[in-house]
Design a protein around this motif. Structure first.
Motif, PDB file in Angstrom:
ATOM      1  N   ASP A 271     -31.547  57.725-100.355  1.00 17.51           N
ATOM      2  CA  ASP A 271     -30.182  57.577-100.404  1.00 17.51           C
ATOM      3  C   ASP A 271     -29.972  56.113-100.092  1.00 17.51           C
ATOM      4  OD1 ASP A 271     -27.483  57.923-100.640  1.00 17.51           O
ATOM      5  OD2 ASP A 271     -27.185  58.977 -98.950  1.00 17.51           O
ATOM      6  N   LEU A 272     -28.714  55.460-100.650  1.00 15.76           N
ATOM      7  CA  LEU A 272     -28.485  54.334-100.568  1.00 15.76           C
ATOM      8  C   LEU A 272     -26.982  54.209-100.328  1.00 15.76           C
ATOM      9  CD1 LEU A 272     -29.947  53.260-104.049  1.00 15.76           C
ATOM     10  CD2 LEU A 272     -30.851  52.222-101.814  1.00 15.76           C
ATOM     11  N   ARG A 273     -26.467  53.020 -99.651  1.00 16.32           N
ATOM     12  CA  ARG A 273     -25.176  52.837 -99.266  1.00 16.32           C
ATOM     13  C   ARG A 273     -24.690  51.293 -99.244  1.00 16.32           C
ATOM     14  NH1 ARG A 273     -24.158  54.965 -93.129  1.00 16.32           N
ATOM     15  NH2 ARG A 273     -25.208  53.346 -92.072  1.00 16.32           N
ATOM     16  N   LEU A 274     -23.601  50.845 -99.327  1.00 11.14           N
ATOM     17  CA  LEU A 274     -23.271  49.543 -99.373  1.00 11.14           C
ATOM     18  C   LEU A 274     -22.100  49.489 -98.242  1.00 11.14           C
ATOM     19  CD1 LEU A 274     -22.445  47.135-102.254  1.00 11.14           C
ATOM     20  CD2 LEU A 274     -20.622  47.567-100.682  1.00 11.14           C
ATOM     21  N   THR A 275     -22.484  48.412 -97.345  1.00 10.00           N
ATOM     22  CA  THR A 275     -21.473  47.957 -96.301  1.00 10.00           C
ATOM     23  C   THR A 275     -20.962  46.463 -96.656  1.00 10.00           C
ATOM     24  OG1 THR A 275     -23.068  47.274 -94.730  1.00 10.00           O
ATOM     25  CG2 THR A 275     -22.511  49.716 -94.980  1.00 10.00           C
ATOM     26  N   PHE A 276     -19.548  46.398 -95.755  1.00  7.55           N
ATOM     27  CA  PHE A 276     -19.286  44.981 -95.511  1.00  7.55           C
ATOM     28  C   PHE A 276     -19.344  44.761 -94.108  1.00  7.55           C
ATOM     29  CE2 PHE A 276     -17.140  46.395 -99.369  1.00  7.55           C
ATOM     30  CZ  PHE A 276     -17.245  45.512-100.296  1.00  7.55           C
TER      31      PHE A 276
ATOM     32  N   ASP B 283     -19.273  42.077 -92.156  1.00  5.14           N
ATOM     33  CA  ASP B 283     -18.418  41.240 -91.451  1.00  5.14           C
ATOM     34  C   ASP B 283     -16.764  41.717 -91.383  1.00  5.14           C
ATOM     35  OD1 ASP B 283     -20.620  39.975 -90.680  1.00  5.14           O
ATOM     36  OD2 ASP B 283     -20.396  38.256 -92.324  1.00  5.14           O
ATOM     37  N   GLU B 284     -16.505  42.669 -92.051  1.00  2.00           N
ATOM     38  CA  GLU B 284     -15.155  43.032 -92.165  1.00  2.00           C
ATOM     39  C   GLU B 284     -14.895  44.314 -91.523  1.00  2.00           C
ATOM     40  OE1 GLU B 284     -13.488  41.021 -94.019  1.00  2.00           O
ATOM     41  OE2 GLU B 284     -15.210  39.709 -94.443  1.00  2.00           O
ATOM     42  N   PRO B 285     -14.088  44.057 -90.325  1.00  2.00           N
ATOM     43  CA  PRO B 285     -13.540  44.999 -89.115  1.00  2.00           C
ATOM     44  C   PRO B 285     -12.715  46.384 -90.035  1.00  2.00           C
ATOM     45  CG  PRO B 285     -12.570  43.489 -88.969  1.00  2.00           C
ATOM     46  CD  PRO B 285     -13.486  42.882 -89.759  1.00  2.00           C
ATOM     47  N   ALA B 286     -12.043  45.993 -91.254  1.00  2.00           N
ATOM     48  CA  ALA B 286     -11.234  46.913 -91.743  1.00  2.00           C
ATOM     49  C   ALA B 286     -11.880  47.838 -92.730  1.00  2.00           C
ATOM     50  CB  ALA B 286     -10.121  46.269 -92.866  1.00  2.00           C
ATOM     51  N   SER B 287     -13.269  47.582 -93.019  1.00  2.00           N
ATOM     52  CA  SER B 287     -14.049  48.379 -93.820  1.00  2.00           C
ATOM     53  C   SER B 287     -14.798  49.418 -92.761  1.00  2.00           C
ATOM     54  CB  SER B 287     -15.114  47.554 -94.565  1.00  2.00           C
ATOM     55  OG  SER B 287     -16.034  48.194 -95.507  1.00  2.00           O
ATOM     56  N   HIS B 288     -14.091  50.524 -92.263  1.00  2.00           N
ATOM     57  CA  HIS B 288     -14.748  51.208 -91.500  1.00  2.00           C
ATOM     58  C   HIS B 288     -15.808  52.292 -92.110  1.00  2.00           C
ATOM     59  CE1 HIS B 288     -10.811  52.920 -92.750  1.00  2.00           C
ATOM     60  NE2 HIS B 288     -11.170  53.859 -92.738  1.00  2.00           N
ATOM     61  N   LEU B 289     -15.549  52.447 -93.407  1.00  2.00           N
ATOM     62  CA  LEU B 289     -16.372  53.401 -94.058  1.00  2.00           C
ATOM     63  C   LEU B 289     -17.079  52.559 -95.044  1.00  2.00           C
ATOM     64  CD1 LEU B 289     -13.674  56.417 -94.877  1.00  2.00           C
ATOM     65  CD2 LEU B 289     -15.604  56.554 -93.235  1.00  2.00           C
ATOM     66  N   PRO B 290     -18.351  53.124 -95.371  1.00  3.52           N
ATOM     67  CA  PRO B 290     -19.304  52.368 -96.326  1.00  3.52           C
ATOM     68  C   PRO B 290     -18.965  52.950 -97.695  1.00  3.52           C
ATOM     69  CG  PRO B 290     -20.378  54.153 -95.288  1.00  3.52           C
ATOM     70  CD  PRO B 290     -19.145  54.090 -94.551  1.00  3.52           C
ATOM     71  N   LEU B 291     -19.433  52.291 -98.858  1.00  3.30           N
ATOM     72  CA  LEU B 291     -19.449  52.536-100.331  1.00  3.30           C
ATOM     73  C   LEU B 291     -20.544  53.473-100.400  1.00  3.30           C
ATOM     74  CD1 LEU B 291     -17.220  50.252-100.155  1.00  3.30           C
ATOM     75  CD2 LEU B 291     -17.771  49.873-102.498  1.00  3.30           C
ATOM     76  N   LEU B 292     -20.332  54.765-100.941  1.00  2.00           N
ATOM     77  CA  LEU B 292     -21.496  55.644-100.909  1.00  2.00           C
ATOM     78  C   LEU B 292     -22.220  55.564-102.578  1.00  2.00           C
ATOM     79  CD1 LEU B 292     -20.230  58.591 -99.249  1.00  2.00           C
ATOM     80  CD2 LEU B 292     -21.470  57.048 -97.992  1.00  2.00           C
ATOM     81  N   TRP B 293     -23.322  55.867-102.427  1.00  3.23           N
ATOM     82  CA  TRP B 293     -23.906  56.228-103.587  1.00  3.23           C
ATOM     83  C   TRP B 293     -23.427  57.240-104.659  1.00  3.23           C
ATOM     84  CZ3 TRP B 293     -29.985  57.793-104.358  1.00  3.23           C
ATOM     85  CH2 TRP B 293     -30.221  57.759-105.755  1.00  3.23           C
ATOM     86  N   ALA B 294     -22.801  56.861-105.615  1.00  4.08           N
ATOM     87  CA  ALA B 294     -22.016  57.847-106.511  1.00  4.08           C
ATOM     88  C   ALA B 294     -22.518  58.117-107.580  1.00  4.08           C
ATOM     89  CB  ALA B 294     -20.605  57.227-106.764  1.00  4.08           C
ATOM     90  N   ALA B 295     -23.280  57.453-108.340  1.00  6.10           N
ATOM     91  CA  ALA B 295     -24.046  57.848-109.397  1.00  6.10           C
ATOM     92  C   ALA B 295     -24.958  56.605-110.043  1.00  6.10           C
ATOM     93  CB  ALA B 295     -22.874  57.850-110.647  1.00  6.10           C
ATOM     94  N   SER B 296     -25.937  57.045-110.932  1.00  5.53           N
ATOM     95  CA  SER B 296     -26.886  56.112-111.330  1.00  5.53           C
ATOM     96  C   SER B 296     -26.491  56.038-112.883  1.00  5.53           C
ATOM     97  CB  SER B 296     -28.203  56.620-111.192  1.00  5.53           C
ATOM     98  OG  SER B 296     -28.651  56.415-109.703  1.00  5.53           O
ATOM     99  N   ARG B 297     -26.402  54.815-113.311  1.00  7.56           N
ATOM    100  CA  ARG B 297     -26.032  54.536-114.845  1.00  7.56           C
ATOM    101  C   ARG B 297     -27.078  53.934-115.491  1.00  7.56           C
ATOM    102  NH1 ARG B 297     -21.013  57.145-115.972  1.00  7.56           N
ATOM    103  NH2 ARG B 297     -19.669  56.714-113.933  1.00  7.56           N
ATOM    104  N   SER B 298     -26.909  53.998-116.845  1.00  6.69           N
ATOM    105  CA  SER B 298     -27.899  53.859-117.835  1.00  6.69           C
ATOM    106  C   SER B 298     -27.795  52.001-118.066  1.00  6.69           C
ATOM    107  CB  SER B 298     -27.853  54.615-118.974  1.00  6.69           C
ATOM    108  OG  SER B 298     -26.680  54.513-119.585  1.00  6.69           O
ATOM    109  N   ARG B 299     -26.578  51.610-117.443  1.00  7.59           N
ATOM    110  CA  ARG B 299     -26.660  50.204-118.054  1.00  7.59           C
ATOM    111  C   ARG B 299     -25.472  49.635-117.139  1.00  7.59           C
ATOM    112  NH1 ARG B 299     -23.484  51.433-123.774  1.00  7.59           N
ATOM    113  NH2 ARG B 299     -21.230  51.845-122.918  1.00  7.59           N
ATOM    114  N   LEU B 300     -25.378  48.189-117.153  1.00  7.70           N
ATOM    115  CA  LEU B 300     -24.394  47.478-116.217  1.00  7.70           C
ATOM    116  C   LEU B 300     -22.901  47.668-116.733  1.00  7.70           C
ATOM    117  CD1 LEU B 300     -23.556  45.777-113.753  1.00  7.70           C
ATOM    118  CD2 LEU B 300     -24.163  43.821-115.042  1.00  7.70           C
ATOM    119  N   GLN B 301     -22.804  47.381-118.293  1.00  7.33           N
ATOM    120  CA  GLN B 301     -21.379  47.491-118.894  1.00  7.33           C
ATOM    121  C   GLN B 301     -20.694  48.971-118.838  1.00  7.33           C
ATOM    122  OE1 GLN B 301     -19.617  44.753-119.951  1.00  7.33           O
ATOM    123  NE2 GLN B 301     -18.082  46.383-120.018  1.00  7.33           N
TER     124      GLN B 301
END
Length: 238
Positions: free
Chosen positions: A81-86, A88-106
């Motif tokens: 699993d993977l997740r993204l957090t902020f 240094d930001e106390p307001a960001s109480h929930l991490p951004l979860l791994w929602a999908a894997s894509r085939s490209r950046l655009q």
């Protein structure tokens, strides 16, 4: 004769000891080399992305990052699993979860989508992935500034979450936050016109959120005069 025999025995013992040291050293080197080449458990490493895709709508934040994961060891590593957090930001109480894997950046209508599934990074190999992180109610609406971002990973051979990569996410480069587009994450100086557009777009987004919250609050309020049955008409005695 005795001194000569004693000297011969001593030379023989010295030669035997030297040979033993050489043999043991060769054995240790062989075992260590085999372990290093075939059995050593390495770690995952990654690097700061040069670009990213982002969209911010209401309280929903979605980020797509091009990540390169490298396994430094000989044994394969299972990424669960993977997740993204902020951090240094106390307001960001929930991490951004791994929602999908894509085939490209655009982002686009014809791109491939894969739901989050575990994958393997083979020993001493690297993989490039386009990971999409999302949080419908993260508590944090990114402003036009730099943020410290941390990507955490769960792997099969260790328990819990572990830091994979910490880097600077430059949301100043998000000119149109309501459009899912690619942004440059390099340290660039925006023109005054682009900076005004970015600031105006983020300000409009924040004002829209405040108006939405106020509207919800108004619907919950009750008029005391209506509770008393007062229609607002003055009735005078005849």
């Amino acid at each position: 004769m005795l001194p000569l025999m004693a000297a011969a025995d001593q030379n023989a013992l010295s030669s035997l000891s030297a040979a033993s040291v050489v043999s043991v050293s060769a054995l240790v080197f062989t075992v260590a080399s085999f372990w290093w080449l075939n059995a050593r458990q390495g770690r995952l490493e990654s690097w700061e992305p040069h670009s990213f895709a982002a969209i911010v709508r209401g309280s929903m934040v979605r980020l797509r990052l091009p990540l390169v994961l490298h396994n430094t060891g000989a044994k394969p590593i299972v990424v669960q699993d993977l997740r993204l957090t902020f951090p240094d930001e106390p307001a960001s109480h929930l991490p951004l979860l791994w929602a999908a894997s894509r085939s490209r950046l655009q982002p686009g209508p014809d791109e491939e989508l894969e739901l989050p599934t575990g994958f393997v990074v083979a020993g001493r190999e690297a993989q490039q992935l386009f990971i999409e992180f999302e949080a419908p109610f993260s508590g944090l609406v990114p402003e036009a500034r730099d943020y410290k971002v941390r990507i955490q990973v769960r792997v099969g051979h260790r328990k819990g979450w572990h830091s994979l990569l910490t880097f600077t996410l430059r949301t100043t480069n998000i000119v149109h936050p309501d459009r899912y587009t690619v942004c440059n994450n390099a340290l660039l100086e925006l023109t005054k016109e682009d900076q005004k557009k970015a600031d105006a777009a983020l300000l409009e987004l924040l004002e829209g959120q405040e108006k939405g919250s106020s509207a919800k609050g108004e619907t919950k309020r009750r008029d005391p005069s209506n509770d008393e049955g007062d229609t607002g008409t003055n009735i005078q005695d005849g």
